[in-house]
Design an enzyme around this catalytic site. Structure first.
Site, PDB file in Angstrom:
ATOM      1  N   CYS A 124      60.151 -21.162 124.370  1.00 41.66           N
ATOM      2  CA  CYS A 124      59.761 -19.865 125.256  1.00 41.66           C
ATOM      3  C   CYS A 124      61.189 -19.249 126.047  1.00 41.66           C
ATOM      4  O   CYS A 124      61.892 -20.008 126.286  1.00 41.66           O
ATOM      5  CB  CYS A 124      58.444 -20.068 125.829  1.00 41.66           C
ATOM      6  SG  CYS A 124      58.753 -21.219 127.293  1.00 41.66           S
TER       7      CYS A 124
ATOM      8  N   HIS B 244      77.262 -33.522 103.607  1.00 44.56           N
ATOM      9  CA  HIS B 244      76.770 -32.669 102.133  1.00 44.56           C
ATOM     10  C   HIS B 244      77.194 -31.113 102.451  1.00 44.56           C
ATOM     11  O   HIS B 244      77.549 -30.936 103.403  1.00 44.56           O
ATOM     12  CB  HIS B 244      75.229 -32.920 102.068  1.00 44.56           C
ATOM     13  CG  HIS B 244      74.475 -32.482 103.406  1.00 44.56           C
ATOM     14  ND1 HIS B 244      74.250 -33.325 104.285  1.00 44.56           N
ATOM     15  CD2 HIS B 244      73.938 -31.314 103.651  1.00 44.56           C
ATOM     16  CE1 HIS B 244      73.773 -32.843 105.383  1.00 44.56           C
ATOM     17  NE2 HIS B 244      73.152 -31.338 105.000  1.00 44.56           N
TER      18      HIS B 244
END
Length: 661
Positions: A179, A65
């Site tokens: 993190c 797409h």
């Protein structure tokens, strides 16, 4: 999804063997239908989107797409392959291929098509019907929802595409947690969100972008999600996947400490129809969450580089430390093991460890620079970032040079991506044009313009560290100790750690003292909490007492995150206590002159420390200070009985403070 697909846009006997030829075959039908004006230009846009991330889904489905200026109206073409075509799905080739085309700027249409189609593809009856039906008109009608199989439990009435009965499914959230080190916070945040989702009756699927890499969320799951939570202290990789959906974007600790609040917040945004800017889905770079100041984005970029550098630090540093333990410090002058290696000699094995560790350490600055640029502009930043980092090593610009090279590389790629190029060139931009131009520009800037001044600054900093003594060294130890314990593995902690690791690249007596002080201080918070729960257990809840037992091991292993459960429950008492203990340890370590060549390992590398006894003494002193302050501060709280008789007491009003046992 009416008018998006007609019988002319369906090929039930797709003969293509590759995803490129499949896209061309289906795109030709769009051209014939007047939906696409330039076949090659449109296919270049499809290829550019496919290069970002595979579009294959589990279950034998491919959904190439794109948005393109060559598309006149939102369009869907369908092909069914007997052999199957590889679209990069984990479970193998796709036999059902949906080519989705949306006009440039029609982001809502594009996302609506993807979302509606993805939801229907979760229905096995729907996909089975697509595989069985031979008539193109009937297939088009199925996809439009005119003859869609009724979902289980329904009355049998056809369901309009994209519509989901109110009671059919719970609210769905996809989340990303990350993190700087990708060890503790990442997975704690994921678990916290999932538990809060279960309690709220919400489906939460989390992608953990940790140190061991990450498994991308299925594009179909993302398309079907009602909202997104991004909990991160480094840049979210491939963030454009989530554009156009209601989003909460916070630091990783927010997901650990208040997951229910985040879920409620994002549900509120969904109810109000608030979404992220749809243009972000095609933006060439990720500049951070909407409203982020430059300082916030800069921190995330730098932490991205540090997070990828840490595994190289640990591997290289520990190998070098083991080499010194086995062969002594003179092992650094041993000949190459490729030319001289004796299986029965310990010195040869020590040399092997040292040279392997040195090779790993050689990647520190290039990896730092490469992934700072990656945090700024994703994959296009890797080539100029690594090149700039390697040049920083060549000209002795060191750690500071790596920081500068990464930021320069990201900025150069950002500038290139802002230039409008013809559609036919878009497919080669990420693999040829951007790497070529950006590497050349970064090379010029690093070699000729900024490299030498940075190298001079790096040398001055190294000389300063080498000359540290007396009061200056102690003050630096205090500062580093405070930083290591302020946010327990967060950004401030990582700045101090990165400063210490940068010194190991060109080791001197001063830089080795800094590394020792940083690791010692980082061990104190969990050890202090473990000691406090041991000597005054009644001040802590049963869960905290259990966490205290684990904190002994985490602290001994130099994992500061072991104190997070305590800090999350009682930050005003725990964090200042941890900082005080860390400052004492950092100051004593510097005053004692302890040195450390290993960047990690905790007590397990004590034999490799210069001055191990005084080093352990510094850690013990800080641990006692932290434990003592925590016990003192918690002892001054109102007991639970007092709170019951005086409900207006300030302590009872603080939801973060657990009731005293």
């Amino acid at each position: 999804m009416s008018e998006l697909i007609t019988a002319e846009l369906v090929d039930v006997d797709l003969a293509a063997e590759t995803k490129q030829t499949a896209a061309r075959s289906l795109a030709e039908r769009m051209v014939a239908a007047g939906r696409v004006t330039d076949l090659d230009g449109f296919l270049a846009d499809v290829a550019a989107r496919e290069a970002q991330m595979p579009t294959g889904l589990d279950g034998g489905i491919g959904i190439p797409h794109c948005r393109s200026e060559h598309v006149t109206a939102p369009t869907l073409a369908f092909g069914r392959s007997a052999r199957g075509i590889d679209f990069g799905a984990p479970d193998g080739p796709a036999d059902l291929i949906f080519l989705i085309a949306a006009p440039a700027g029609a982001d809502d249409d594009h996302l609506t098509i993807l979302s509606a189609l993805a939801r229907r593809l979760m229905d096995a009856e729907f996909t089975d019907a697509l595989r069985a039906e031979r008539d193109p008109g009937a297939v088009a009608a199925l996809i439009r929802g005119e003859e869609a199989p009724a979902p289980a439990g329904s009355t049998g009435a056809p369901e309009a595409a994209g519509e989901v009965p109110a009671a059919a499914a719970p609210f769905r959230i996809v989340a990303v947690t990350s993190c700087p080190t990708g060890i503790a916070h990442t997975y704690m945040a994921a678990e916290s969100l999932q538990k809060a989702g279960e309690a709220a009756g919400v489906d939460v699927v989390v992608e953990t972008q940790g140190s061991a890499g990450f498994t991308r969320l299925d594009p179909g799951v993302i398309a079907a999600a009602d909202a997104v939570i991004l909990a991160h202290d480094v840049e979210v990789r491939e963030k454009e996947r989530f554009a156009g959906k209601p989003t909460v974007d916070v630091g990783v600790k927010a997901a650990i400490n208040r997951p229910a609040e985040l879920i409620a917040d994002v549900r509120g945004k969904a109810a109000r129809g608030e979404t992220t800017a749809a243009a972000a889905a095609t933006a060439p770079m990720d500049t951070g969450a909407p409203g982020d100041h430059f300082g916030t984005r800069l921190r995330k970029w730098l932490m991205t580089g540090v997070s990828y550098m840490v595994p190289f630090v640990a591997a290289g540093g520990l190998l070098i430390a083991l080499a010194f333990a086995i062969g002594g410090y003179e092992i650094n002058s041993a000949p190459s093991v490729a030319e001289h290696f004796v299986w029965t000699e310990a010195a040869s094995w020590a040399a092997l460890l040292f040279q392997t560790g040195g090779a790993a350490f050689g990647f520190l600055v290039p990896v730092l620079a490469g992934y700072i640029a990656y945090g700024m502009v994703d994959r296009p930043g890797l080539v100029p970032g690594f090149v700039g980092g390697a040049i920083a090593v060549t000209i002795n610009a060191g750690f500071l040079g790596g920081l500068a090279a990464g930021l320069i590389a990201g900025a150069v790629v950002m500038a290139i991506q802002r230039v409008r190029v013809p559609a036919v060139l878009r497919g080669v931009m990420p693999v040829v044009v951007i790497p070529l131009i950006s590497a050349a520009v970064v090379g010029f800037l690093m070699f000729i313009v900024v490299g030498k001044p940075i190298a001079s600054l790096q040398k001055a900093m190294t000389d300063w560290l080498s000359g540290l003594s007396g009061g200056n060294a102690v003050l630096l130890g205090v500062l580093l100790g405070l930083m290591m314990c302020f946010d327990l593995g967060g950004p401030v902690n990582k700045v101090a750690y990165a400063f210490a690791v940068g010194g190991l690249a060109t080791p001197t007596d001063g830089s080795l003292k800094v590394m020792a002080a940083v690791m010692a201080a980082g061990m104190v918070p969990p050890l202090g909490m473990a000691l406090a729960t041991t000597v005054r257990a009644k001040l802590f809840t049963k869960a905290e007492q259990d966490n205290g037992k684990a904190a002994w091991v985490l602290g001994a292993s130099f994992i500061s995150e072991g104190a997070i459960p305590f800090a999350a429950a009682d930050p005003l008492r725990v964090i200042p206590s941890a900082m005080a203990g860390g400052a004492v340890t950092g100051a004593l370590s510097m005053a004692f002159g302890a040195t450390l060549r290993a960047p990690h390992g905790g007590i397990f590398v004590v034999p490799l420390i210069g001055g191990p006894l005084v080093y352990l003494l510094a850690i013990a002193a800080g641990t006692v200070v932290t434990a003592g302050l925590v016990v003192l501060l918690k002892s001054r709280r109102k007991p639970a009985g007092s709170a019951a008789t005086a409900p207006a007491a300030p302590e009872a009003a603080d939801p973060k403070v657990p009731a005293a046992a």
